[in-house]
Motif scaffolding. Structure first.
Motif, PDB file in Angstrom:
ATOM      1  N   UNK A  18       5.268   4.982   0.569  1.00  0.00           N
ATOM      2  CA  UNK A  18       4.639   5.450  -0.671  1.00  0.00           C
ATOM      3  C   UNK A  18       4.469   4.254  -1.595  1.00  0.00           C
ATOM      4  N   UNK A  19       3.302   4.134  -2.174  1.00  0.00           N
ATOM      5  CA  UNK A  19       3.028   3.002  -3.040  1.00  0.00           C
ATOM      6  C   UNK A  19       3.008   1.706  -2.259  1.00  0.00           C
ATOM      7  N   UNK A  20       2.692   1.814  -0.960  1.00  0.00           N
ATOM      8  CA  UNK A  20       2.711   0.622  -0.113  1.00  0.00           C
ATOM      9  C   UNK A  20       1.585  -0.321  -0.497  1.00  0.00           C
ATOM     10  N   UNK A  28      -5.133   8.611   1.249  1.00  0.00           N
ATOM     11  CA  UNK A  28      -6.225   9.393   0.674  1.00  0.00           C
ATOM     12  C   UNK A  28      -6.790  10.484   1.570  1.00  0.00           C
ATOM     13  N   UNK A  29      -6.098  10.814   2.657  1.00  0.00           N
ATOM     14  CA  UNK A  29      -6.571  11.836   3.595  1.00  0.00           C
ATOM     15  C   UNK A  29      -5.832  13.130   3.317  1.00  0.00           C
ATOM     16  N   UNK A  30      -6.510  14.274   3.525  1.00  0.00           N
ATOM     17  CA  UNK A  30      -5.884  15.583   3.349  1.00  0.00           C
ATOM     18  C   UNK A  30      -6.021  16.381   4.639  1.00  0.00           C
ATOM     19  N   UNK A  59      -2.221  12.793   3.029  1.00  0.00           N
ATOM     20  CA  UNK A  59      -1.771  11.620   3.759  1.00  0.00           C
ATOM     21  C   UNK A  59      -0.774  10.808   2.956  1.00  0.00           C
ATOM     22  N   UNK A  60      -0.885  10.880   1.625  1.00  0.00           N
ATOM     23  CA  UNK A  60       0.065  10.166   0.773  1.00  0.00           C
ATOM     24  C   UNK A  60       1.474  10.743   0.923  1.00  0.00           C
TER      25      UNK A  60
END
Length: 150
Positions: free
Chosen positions: A116-118, A89-91, A106-107
């Motif tokens: 991804x989708x961890x 959720x970080x940019x 961050x994704x």
């Protein structure tokens, strides 16, 4: 690199990885008849945990035949937990050259590393706790079975 403001998750994962690695050492030490043999066994076991943690080889690039080893590596759950804590959720704004600006999430970073989708951080922490307790129980049982009663 700056540690996320959610440092509680970071330090909790680091503490659990530390205690889980101690548990691996306890188990190896209790199974080996001599300290020299314990050292000889410990190094290859540690290398296997490192290789399948996702540091050097991302999980999607590990051959499917060997991918099950990822889930035996406590370092994988520690690495995934730290990466999730830091990047979910970080940019970031990256200034690449003159008049160039790019936003990276961050994704996207998690996707590059195969997370991804961890799983949520709570699941990584839970797995580390279970691994630590299971390894310590196994070390206790191994020690009680291999020692001579007086």
């Amino acid at each position: 690199a700056v540690v996320s403001t959610q440092s509680t998750g970071f330090w909790l994962v680091m503490l659990l990885v530390y205690h889980t690695s101690l548990s691996v050492g306890y188990l190896i030490s209790s199974l080996a008849p001599t300290p020299q043999l314990a050292n000889a066994i410990g190094l290859p076991v540690g290398v296997i945990f490192f290789l399948f943690a996702g540091y050097f080889i991302t999980v999607p690039t590990i051959p499917k035949v060997l991918r099950w080893l990822v889930y035996l590596s406590y370092m994988y759950f520690g690495y995934q937990g730290v990466m999730t804590n830091e990047f979910k959720g970080v940019h970031f704004q990256i200034n690449c050259t003159e008049n160039c600006s790019k936003w990276v999430s961050g994704d996207q970073v998690l996707e590059v590393y195969g997370f991804a989708g961890s799983s949520p951080l709570v699941l990584d922490i839970s797995v580390l706790i279970l691994l630590m307790l299971g390894l310590r129980l196994a070390a206790y049982l191994a020690l009680s079975l291999t020692t001579k009663k007086r």
